[in-house]
Design an enzyme around this catalytic site. Structure first.
Site, PDB file in Angstrom:
ATOM      1  N   GLY A 193       3.264   3.475  13.456  1.00  0.00           N
ATOM      2  CA  GLY A 193       3.484   2.909  13.438  1.00  0.00           C
ATOM      3  C   GLY A 193       2.742   2.469  14.789  1.00  0.00           C
ATOM      4  O   GLY A 193       2.914   0.947  14.698  1.00  0.00           O
TER       5      GLY A 193
ATOM      6  N   GLU B 230      10.036  15.842  15.237  1.00  0.00           N
ATOM      7  CA  GLU B 230      10.159  15.638  13.398  1.00  0.00           C
ATOM      8  C   GLU B 230       9.669  16.759  12.792  1.00  0.00           C
ATOM      9  O   GLU B 230       8.755  16.973  13.110  1.00  0.00           O
ATOM     10  CB  GLU B 230      10.246  14.241  13.690  1.00  0.00           C
ATOM     11  CG  GLU B 230      10.849  13.909  11.420  1.00  0.00           C
ATOM     12  CD  GLU B 230      10.261  12.438  11.472  1.00  0.00           C
ATOM     13  OE1 GLU B 230      11.807  11.816  10.837  1.00  0.00           O
ATOM     14  OE2 GLU B 230       9.124  12.385  11.746  1.00  0.00           O
TER      15      GLU B 230
ATOM     16  N   LYS C  30       0.704  -1.060   0.190  1.00  0.00           N
ATOM     17  CA  LYS C  30       0.402   0.568   0.106  1.00  0.00           C
ATOM     18  C   LYS C  30       0.478   1.438   0.081  1.00  0.00           C
ATOM     19  O   LYS C  30       1.299   1.828   1.310  1.00  0.00           O
ATOM     20  CB  LYS C  30      -0.887   0.295   1.080  1.00  0.00           C
ATOM     21  CG  LYS C  30      -2.030   0.376   1.303  1.00  0.00           C
ATOM     22  CD  LYS C  30      -2.428   1.992   1.119  1.00  0.00           C
ATOM     23  CE  LYS C  30      -1.354   2.985   2.184  1.00  0.00           C
ATOM     24  NZ  LYS C  30      -1.897   4.037   1.765  1.00  0.00           N
TER      25      LYS C  30
ATOM     26  N   GLU D  42      10.352   1.126  10.335  1.00  0.00           N
ATOM     27  CA  GLU D  42      11.491   1.727  10.901  1.00  0.00           C
ATOM     28  C   GLU D  42      10.646   3.349  10.463  1.00  0.00           C
ATOM     29  O   GLU D  42       9.990   3.479   9.695  1.00  0.00           O
ATOM     30  CB  GLU D  42      11.314   1.357   9.166  1.00  0.00           C
ATOM     31  CG  GLU D  42      13.487   2.471   8.896  1.00  0.00           C
ATOM     32  CD  GLU D  42      12.368   3.613   8.458  1.00  0.00           C
ATOM     33  OE1 GLU D  42      12.459   4.637   8.574  1.00  0.00           O
ATOM     34  OE2 GLU D  42      12.969   4.219   7.004  1.00  0.00           O
TER      35      GLU D  42
ATOM     36  N   GLY E  67       7.309   5.019   8.064  1.00  0.00           N
ATOM     37  CA  GLY E  67       6.271   6.222   8.127  1.00  0.00           C
ATOM     38  C   GLY E  67       6.625   6.864   9.828  1.00  0.00           C
ATOM     39  O   GLY E  67       7.530   6.320  10.843  1.00  0.00           O
ATOM     40  N   SER E  68       5.098   7.244   9.788  1.00  0.00           N
ATOM     41  CA  SER E  68       5.505   8.478  11.651  1.00  0.00           C
ATOM     42  C   SER E  68       5.725   7.218  12.706  1.00  0.00           C
ATOM     43  O   SER E  68       4.821   5.949  12.358  1.00  0.00           O
ATOM     44  CB  SER E  68       4.926   8.674  11.691  1.00  0.00           C
ATOM     45  OG  SER E  68       3.063   8.326  11.591  1.00  0.00           O
ATOM     46  N   THR E  69       6.090   7.316  13.544  1.00  0.00           N
ATOM     47  CA  THR E  69       5.999   6.957  15.088  1.00  0.00           C
ATOM     48  C   THR E  69       4.659   6.690  15.414  1.00  0.00           C
ATOM     49  O   THR E  69       4.009   5.404  16.273  1.00  0.00           O
ATOM     50  CB  THR E  69       6.783   7.171  16.648  1.00  0.00           C
ATOM     51  OG1 THR E  69       7.946   7.759  15.872  1.00  0.00           O
ATOM     52  CG2 THR E  69       6.903   6.615  17.764  1.00  0.00           C
TER      53      THR E  69
ATOM     54  N   CYS F  15      13.846  10.182   6.833  1.00  0.00           N
ATOM     55  CA  CYS F  15      13.240  10.335   8.637  1.00  0.00           C
ATOM     56  C   CYS F  15      15.010   9.778   8.606  1.00  0.00           C
ATOM     57  O   CYS F  15      15.143  10.254  10.394  1.00  0.00           O
ATOM     58  CB  CYS F  15      13.306   8.691   8.401  1.00  0.00           C
ATOM     59  SG  CYS F  15      13.955   7.207   7.959  1.00  0.00           S
TER      60      CYS F  15
END
Length: 493
Positions: free
Chosen positions: A244, A396, A186, A261, A239-241, A295
Site C-alpha cells: 500500500g 501480521e 488486477k 484496505e 493487501g499488505s501495508t 486481514c
C-alpha cells in the site's frame, strides 16, 4: 449438494484475460500457472500481463467511460447490477468451487458467503439511484443559485488479494458500476480464476465492452504499472501495508485518488463476565477461518486473568477438534494456506514464538500425513505465555495462529490493544453494556464487534485506522470514494 464443475477449472486448461469486451493473451505471450493449494496440482494457466497490457486495458476503460457507458442513466445501472446479482446467484455453486479450488477456501464457508456477496451487489444497485447533490443557500448573494453534483471519478484501477477473490472483486467492481465509473481489475497471481469467471458473468449480464476489464499478472509487472498509469483516476487496493505504501508513492504522478484496505493485528478482548460458550468458538474462528488468511484476524487474544487459563484450555480443545483438509470436502473447516511460500512464512512465525518463550498449547506444526502431504496445511495454533513484544504478538502472520495474553484492568487492556501500528478491527466479549460502549469508543479500529466477529454488512462502512489504510468500503461512504463533488453557481438576476 452436487458440485457443479466450473467451465475453466481442474483440468489445467488455459484461460485468457478480459480487455475491452474480448478475451485476449498478454502482449508478451507469457503465461503463468495457478495451482490448487490443497493438492499442488496445476489447475490452469493465465496470461502474464505487463505494461503494454495495462495500457490496453486502461485505454479500453477510458473509451467506455467517455462513450456509451456515460449515457447510462442511474436506473439503467441499477437494472444491470440487479441482473449481475441474479447471475451470481444462479452460478453461485460454480463461483464457490472456483474459490475453493484456486485458493483453498472451504466450500462450506464459500457457500455461506452468498448473502454477503449478493447483498453487496443488490445494495449497490439500490444506491445507484440514490446518488445526488444538494442545493445550498448562497451565503454571499441571493442572486446566485448554488448546488452540488456527484460525478463519477473516471477510470478505477483495482488491485485485490488472493484471500477472498469473489468478495474483493465485487467490493471493487460493484460501486464502480453504481457510480458510473469503469474498472481495470488486477487480481492476485495466486488466485486469478474467479475474477475471470466474474468477467464472464459481467459480459453475460450485458455490461458494455471496456467497463470491466480483468488483467492477470504479477504485482511488479502489472500492478505497479496500473498504480502509476496517468490515465487512471483512482486506485483502490486491498493487501499488505508495505505494498500500500508503494501504491501511494506510485500514485503521485497524477495525484490520483487512492483507497487502501491494508494489514491488521486485531485485538480481541474477553472480559471476565463473558459468555464463554459463545466467546470460545467465535474468538477461535476470528483467526482460524480461512486458515488465518484474513486481514481482520483477531490474532491478539486478550483474556481477563481470572478466566485466562480456563479460556485457553477451551480454545486449545476447540482448535484440536477442527477438521482440516481439502476445501472441496463439505466437512472441511480449515483448508490450506495459499502457497508453499506462505507456508514457509507461517512456519517461521511458529519457530519464532517458541524461540521467544511463548508456550505452545495447540497445533504449531505443518500437517503432511496422507492426503495432506501435497498441500500447504498448518494445524490451528494457540500460543500462551505471550508478551506484547514478541513477534507473534506484533506482526501480521496471515496464518492460523492465536497469541493469548492475560490482562487485569480495562485501562490496561485498552492501552495494550491500541499499542500497534494497525487499526483495522477489534472484538469485545462482555455481558456488560457499559463496558461494551466504553471499549467500542476507546479502541482505535475501523470496526469493533461486540459478542460477535466478522459481521460485515454492505450498508456499514469498513476500513482502517493508522497503517491499516484509509477510505471505506461499504455504506454510503463507499460510493463517495468513487465520486467527485462539483460545485455549480448560477447567477439568476
Amino acid at each position: 449438494m452436487t458440485i457443479a464443475q466450473p467451465r475453466h477449472l481442474l483440468d489445467g486448461s488455459h484461460r485468457r484475460m478480459f480487455i475491452g469486451g474480448a478475451w485476449v493473451e498478454a502482449a508478451s505471450g507469457q503465461i503463468m500457472e495457478t495451482r490448487n493449494p490443497a493438492t499442488g496440482v496445476v489447475i490452469a494457466t493465465v496470461p502474464r500481463a505487463g505494461k503494454k497490457d495495462i495500457e490496453r486495458a486502461v485505454a479500453a476503460a477510458r473509451n467506455a467511460f467517455d462513450g456509451p457507458w456515460s449515457r447510462f442513466k442511474p436506473h439503467e445501472r441499477q437494472k444491470l447490477l440487479l441482473k449481475i446479482a441474479d447471475l451470481f446467484e444462479r452460478h453461485w455453486e460454480e463461483i464457490c468451487v472456483s474459490d475453493t479450488t484456486d485458493m483453498g477456501l472451504p466450500i462450506a464457508r464459500a457457500r455461506g458467503n452468498a448473502n454477503r456477496v449478493l447483498g453487496m451487489l443488490r445494495y449497490y444497485a439500490g444506491m445507484a439511484t440514490a446518488l445526488h447533490g444538494q442545493t445550498v443557500e448562497n451565503s454571499l448573494s441571493g442572486d446566485i443559485v448554488s448546488y452540488t453534483r456527484k460525478e463519477p471519478v473516471g477510470v478505477v484501477g483495482a488491485i485485490i488479494p488472493w484471500n477472498a477473490p469473489t468478495a474483493a472483486s465485487v467490493w471493487k467492481i460493484g460501486p464502480a458500476l453504481a457510480t458510473g465509473c469503469t474498472v481495470v481489475l488486477k487480481p492476485s497471481e495466486e488466485a486469478p480464476l474467479t475474477p475471470l469467471l466474474i468477467a464472464e458473468l459481467m459480459a453475460e449480464a450485458g455490461v458494455p465492452d471496456g467497463v470491466v476489464n480483468i488483467v492477470t499478472g504479477t504485482g511488479a509487472e502489472a500492478g505497479a504499472p496500473l498504480a502509476e498509469h496517468m490515465g487512471v483516476d483512482k486506485i483502490v487496493f486491498t493487501g499488505s501495508t508495505a505494498t500500500g505504501q508503494s501504491i501511494v508513492r506510485a500514485s503521485a504522478g497524477n495525484l490520483k485518488r487512492v483507497s487502501l484496505e491494508l494489514g491488521g493485528k486485531s485485538p480481541v478482548i474477553v472480559c471476565a463476565d463473558a459468555d464463554l460458550e459463545r466467546a470460545v468458538p467465535v474468538a477461535a474462528m476470528s483467526v482460524f477461518a480461512n486458515s488465518g488468511q484474513i486481514c481482520i484476524a483477531g490474532s491478539r487474544l486478550f483474556v481477563a486473568r481470572s478466566i485466562h487459563d480456563e479460556f485457553v484450555a477451551r480454545l486449545a480443545a476447540y482448535a484440536g477438534a477442527l477438521r482440516i483438509g481439502n476445501g472441496i470436502d463439505p466437512e472441511t473447516e480449515i483448508g490450506p494456506l495459499i502457497s508453499p511460500r506462505q507456508l514457509q512464512r507461517v512456519e517461521g512465525y511458529l519457530r519464532a514464538g517458541s524461540e521467544e518463550g511463548a508456550r505452545l498449547v495447540a497445533g504449531g506444526t505443518r500437517l503432511s500425513d496422507g492426503a495432506l502431504a501435497a498441500g500447504n496445511f498448518v494445524a490451528p495454533t494457540v500460543f500462551a505465555g505471550v508478551s506484547d513484544t514478541m513477534r507473534i504478538a506484533r506482526e501480521e502472520i496471515f496464518g492460523p495462529v492465536i497469541s493469548a495474553l492475560p490482562f487485569d484492568t480495562l485501562d490496561e487492556v485498552v492501552r495494550r490493544a491500541n499499542d500497534t501500528p494497525y487499526g483495522l478491527a477489534a472484538g469485545v466479549f462482555t455481558r456488560d453494556l457499559a463496558t461494551a460502549h466504553q471499549l467500542s469508543r476507546r479502541l482505535q479500529a475501523g470496526s469493533v464487534w461486540v459478542n460477535t466477529y466478522h459481521a460485515i454488512d454492505p450498508a456499514m462502512p469498513f476500513g482502517g485506522y493508522k497503517m491499516s489504510g484509509y477510505g471505506r468500503e461499504g455504506g454510503a461512504e463507499h460510493l463517495d470514494e468513487y465520486l467527485n463533488t462539483k460545485g455549480v453557481f448560477i447567477r439568476i438576476d
